[in-house]
Design an enzyme around this catalytic site. Structure first.
Site, PDB file in Angstrom:
ATOM      1  N   GLU A  33       8.936   8.515 -17.179  1.00  0.00           N
ATOM      2  CA  GLU A  33       7.559   8.984 -17.368  1.00  0.00           C
ATOM      3  C   GLU A  33       7.088   8.666 -18.781  1.00  0.00           C
ATOM      4  O   GLU A  33       5.934   8.266 -19.007  1.00  0.00           O
ATOM      5  CB  GLU A  33       7.467  10.484 -17.096  1.00  0.00           C
ATOM      6  CG  GLU A  33       7.674  10.821 -15.633  1.00  0.00           C
ATOM      7  CD  GLU A  33       7.871  12.312 -15.415  1.00  0.00           C
ATOM      8  OE1 GLU A  33       7.062  13.104 -15.913  1.00  0.00           O
ATOM      9  OE2 GLU A  33       8.855  12.685 -14.757  1.00  0.00           O
ATOM     10  N   HIS A  70       0.835  -1.222   0.000  1.00  0.00           N
ATOM     11  CA  HIS A  70       0.000   0.000   0.000  1.00  0.00           C
ATOM     12  C   HIS A  70       0.865   1.267   0.000  1.00  0.00           C
ATOM     13  O   HIS A  70       0.431   2.299   0.497  1.00  0.00           O
ATOM     14  CB  HIS A  70      -0.954   0.034   1.201  1.00  0.00           C
ATOM     15  CG  HIS A  70      -1.662  -1.257   1.447  1.00  0.00           C
ATOM     16  ND1 HIS A  70      -2.848  -1.584   0.837  1.00  0.00           N
ATOM     17  CD2 HIS A  70      -1.321  -2.342   2.201  1.00  0.00           C
ATOM     18  CE1 HIS A  70      -3.235  -2.802   1.229  1.00  0.00           C
ATOM     19  NE2 HIS A  70      -2.309  -3.294   2.052  1.00  0.00           N
ATOM     20  N   LYS A 123      15.467  21.800 -11.042  1.00  0.00           N
ATOM     21  CA  LYS A 123      14.822  20.534 -11.392  1.00  0.00           C
ATOM     22  C   LYS A 123      15.753  19.548 -12.107  1.00  0.00           C
ATOM     23  O   LYS A 123      16.575  19.923 -12.936  1.00  0.00           O
ATOM     24  CB  LYS A 123      13.595  20.786 -12.297  1.00  0.00           C
ATOM     25  CG  LYS A 123      12.418  21.390 -11.585  1.00  0.00           C
ATOM     26  CD  LYS A 123      11.846  20.545 -10.455  1.00  0.00           C
ATOM     27  CE  LYS A 123      10.841  19.526 -10.891  1.00  0.00           C
ATOM     28  NZ  LYS A 123       9.679  19.976 -11.587  1.00  0.00           N
TER      29      LYS A 123
END
Ligand code: ARG
Length: 458
Positions: A289, A155, A282
């Site tokens: 992705e 989970h 960044k």
């Protein structure tokens, strides 16, 4: 004029021709198309259906066309209906009447079926190589991290300690199954449709065993209607590729998480990450992705193929021309993803300390604390409850099970003694998980041996 012009009194409408044409996407099968035609012409000559001389001329002409396309001397005609028509028309241009004999006892329906099987067989071999390489890279990573502890999750909550090697080897198992599926797909698709004709075989005494053998198929397909109308192999392959993408996508998702400041378990090499156009700080995991995103289109390709086939009566229908763009897209994207993912993985940096620090928080030794009492004779359910109560106390006091004083333990049950700290230390928790397939360094070494043997690694 089209090769099928005889029955028609008009040229095809230009728009319809463009709509109907598949050369823009089936030209990539020219090698397989020519190889199939060479086998067919050889068989026609050997069976006396055309003369030996004609057969030899056709084979030589086809080889010439092949090398002219390879070298760029011959370009595809975008107005041709498909690669099959293009090659035949070019052969006839070069050989005259002899070229017109090639299509004896053959149809584009068995021709395209054989081309596509040959083409995909080669592509599967490529994908197989890449998948195997990925497994080997994962095995090497695992070998360096048999002692690297990180939290295992359920989970997405910290659950029990595992090792990074164990985590990597879980993916190896998935990709090993993918290799098995690729092999199964190849095995089932490796039968030759050539000689099925348009749908009903042929009146010529052809030798289907010979063409099948020349093209390295295991056997001719048993039924001519099935030979031209079967696309199960495209669907099976798209399914296998979808599962590979699903595995890559799950792995990508974990890498995305692990790169975040919240985890910082790994850092991608600068060459395998991207920056932001506005935010100077960044470092983005774009590759992973994009792999997650491309998984969607490969699933889409599988849906295209399944839906394309669902209502088709036997045998060939033009709908089936749509098979190629779908399966080529799936094949191309899986190859692209594997080719990028493998070096990204090979160069990523593993932050052992952060993994360990995360494993030290989150009470991932709570099960081991219960097991300690079980080993002293308490039933598991009672031990579970006590361990849970101790966790709740720790949370309230801002402590961990390692820093909770012994008196607090002993208030719950006198079974607790000083050795509880040893029993719940991360090292003990990991080393103790010796069950077959478990994360302890010892169990992982056994797993490593087994997968290395399967992969033929030394
Ligand atoms: N371009 C066609 C395809 O990809 C080849 C087979 C055409 N057959 C036919 N009967 N029109 O399916």
């Amino acid at each position: 004029m089209a090769l099928w012009a005889g029955r028609f009194s008009k040229e095809i409408d230009a728009g319809v021709n463009a709509f109907n044409s598949s050369i823009a996407f089936d030209a990539r099968m020219y090698r397989q198309d020519i190889r199939g035609s060479i086998a067919h012409a050889t068989m026609l000559g050997d069976c006396g259906i055309i003369t030996k001389e004609d057969s030899l001329q056709i084979v030589a002409g086809l080889q010439e066309i092949l090398s002219d396309i390879d070298s760029g001397k011959l370009e595809f005609d975008p107005n041709a209906e498909d690669i099959h028509m293009f090659v035949e028309a070019e052969l006839t241009k070069r050989l005259g009447d002899v070229g017109k004999r090639l299509h004896t006892s053959r149809s584009r329906n068995d021709q395209v079926a054989v081309d596509l099987r040959l083409y995909l067989r080669d592509e599967i071999a490529e994908i197989r190589k890449l998948t195997k390489k990925l497994c080997c890279v994962l095995v090497k990573t695992a070998e360096n991290h048999t002692e690297t502890v990180l939290p295992g999750y359920t989970h997405l909550q910290r659950a029990q300690p595992v090792t990074f090697a164990h985590h990597m080897l879980a993916y190896v198992q998935m990709f090993l199954r993918d290799l098995g599926r690729l092999d199964d797909t190849t095995k089932r698709m490796n039968e030759c449709p050539l000689g099925s004709g348009a749908l009903a075989g042929t009146t010529y005494h052809i030798d289907r065993q010979q063409t099948a053998a020349l093209l390295e198929f295991d056997a001719p397909m048993a039924n001519s209607l099935d030979g031209v109308s079967d696309r199960d192999y495209c669907i099976e392959l798209a399914n296998t590729l979808s599962i590979i993408m699903m595995h890559l996508s799950r792995f990508s998702e974990e890498i995305i998480l692990w790169c975040s400041w919240e985890f910082k378990f790994i850092e991608l090499d600068d060459a395998f990450a991207t920056g932001s156009s506005i935010m100077p700080q960044k470092k983005n995991p774009d590759i992973t992705e994009l792999i997650r995103g491309k998984t969607a289109r490969v699933y889409g390709d599988l849906q295209t193929l399944l839906t394309m086939m669902k209502g088709l009566p036997l045998a060939y229908n033009k709908d089936m021309q749509e098979d190629k763009e779908a399966i080529f897209d799936a094949v191309d994207n899986v190859k692209l993803c594997l080719e990028t993912f493998i070096p990204m993985l090979e160069t990523m940096h593993v932050n052992k300390e952060n993994m360990r620090a995360a494993a030290a928080k989150g009470f991932i030794n709570a099960t081991d604390c219960a097991d300690y009492l079980v080993k002293k004779g308490m039933p598991f359910r009672d031990a579970y409850k006590i361990s849970g109560t101790l966790v709740a106390q720790c949370i309230e006091k801002g402590l961990t099970l390692e820093t909770l004083p012994l008196e607090e333990y002993q208030k719950m049950t006198p079974l607790f003694a000083e050795d509880v700290y040893e029993a719940i230390s991360l090292e003990t928790c990991v080393k103790g998980r010796v069950s077959e397939g478990g994360p302890s360094p010892k169990a992982v070494k056994k797993q490593l041996e087994l997968v290395k043997a399967k992969l033929g690694m030394d």
